[in-house]
Design an enzyme around this catalytic site. Sequence first.
Site, PDB file in Angstrom:
ATOM      1  N   CYS A   1      -2.982   7.346   8.214  1.00  0.00           N
ATOM      2  CA  CYS A   1      -3.567   6.001   8.101  1.00  0.00           C
ATOM      3  C   CYS A   1      -2.578   4.961   8.621  1.00  0.00           C
ATOM      4  CB  CYS A   1      -3.888   5.674   6.644  1.00  0.00           C
ATOM      5  SG  CYS A   1      -5.074   6.798   5.868  1.00  0.00           S
TER       6      CYS A   1
ATOM      7  N   HIS B   1      -5.531  -0.892   4.854  1.00  0.00           N
ATOM      8  CA  HIS B   1      -5.119   0.526   4.882  1.00  0.00           C
ATOM      9  C   HIS B   1      -6.219   1.275   5.644  1.00  0.00           C
ATOM     10  CE1 HIS B   1      -3.153   4.016   2.487  1.00  0.00           C
ATOM     11  NE2 HIS B   1      -3.913   4.557   3.428  1.00  0.00           N
TER      12      HIS B   1
ATOM     13  N   THR C   1       0.857  -1.185   0.000  1.00  0.00           N
ATOM     14  CA  THR C   1       0.000   0.000   0.000  1.00  0.00           C
ATOM     15  C   THR C   1       0.896   1.239   0.000  1.00  0.00           C
ATOM     16  OG1 THR C   1      -2.048   0.939   0.866  1.00  0.00           O
ATOM     17  CG2 THR C   1      -0.398   0.322   2.506  1.00  0.00           C
TER      18      THR C   1
END
Lengths: 213, 161
Positions: B31, B48, B25
């Site tokens: 995040c 995520h 990711t």
Amino acid sequence: MNLDNRFTSYHLDILKEIGNIGAGNAATALSKLLQRKIDMKVPSVRVVDFDEVMDIVGGADRMIVSVFLRVEGDAPGNMFFIMSPTQASRFVRYMTGDEAFDFNTPPYSELAISSVQELGNILSGSYLSSMSDFTNLDLYPSVPSIAIDMVGAILSYGLLELSQVNDYAIVIDTTFVDDVAQGEEMKGHFFLLPDPPSFETIFTSLGVPTDET
Amino acid sequence: MKHDFVVKVGIADLNIVHDPAVIRTSGLGSCIGVVIYDLRAKLGGMAHVMLPDSSLAKGEHIKLAKYADTAIPMLMELLRKEGGKTFKAKLAGGAQMFQFQSNDMMRIGPRNLEAVKKQLKDYGVPIAAEDCGGSNGRTIEFNPSNGALQIRTVNKGVTEI
């Protein structure tokens, strides 16, 4: 609240006009500040999912120089001024006269950081004041904050507020181009991401109903 | 960070991979990239996570992978379905990219991290390693064959935990 159903292409055109007026003024301010010709493209209003927001400026992984600020007042939202490190370095060189400066090689001088911050201040101020005149809404920018990092890490902040309501964003995006040096690397973006309740406020202020579909 | 099979996980999304694929990711800021894996099964999943708690949701439809308290149960279920039994976790992200005081949303990184850790504790999944906090973005890639998590940042290059 489903924005897709409530808003028509007419509503999106109004947002586009806001982008046009706001960024037009901002580009003029930028031209004056740098004493360079800055061209602005016709703004686009996009309804996109979160990953597509990142793709507009080259994908989540790409390194950018950005100024971020909150729009406060009647129609709160987020505003980003996004440039490639190469473009931001040019602007810093124009403003400071330091010909050796480069955002591709950290650490950065305090003067460079504060000149980009000031750039953000002037641009957001002129964008919001013209938007404010157009809509008769009270809008003012927070103190701008600068970050030099990955697109995803930066833009996700602008999505936090709306991600509690939606899985997509309405992005009012204006591209500006430094006339001296053309090319993809020389493009900058101005993003306005109103908080979901702000759309209603903006349309109401302009006398446009939002309940007809 | 070059592999033949790379599964990409977008923002507020999750997925799982078997060896020899890797999972990645990009651009984690506040995040959290949550990796849960079973080394024996050579199986790994990644989420995520964007927000700590699905009770924050104001919309009608909840995207499960967006919130810590829904993403991790969903990931655990997928991993068990694929034959995973003994799990460990690795975490990255949760940075504070901007220095704002006015808005609670700006301190979301630490809140995300806390919520993720609570979920992992509830599932009894130990955290093998983490690289969280700070003020820089991260792109991460997990290899289920050896359990290595590679972390790339703009200024510090690639590290591995």
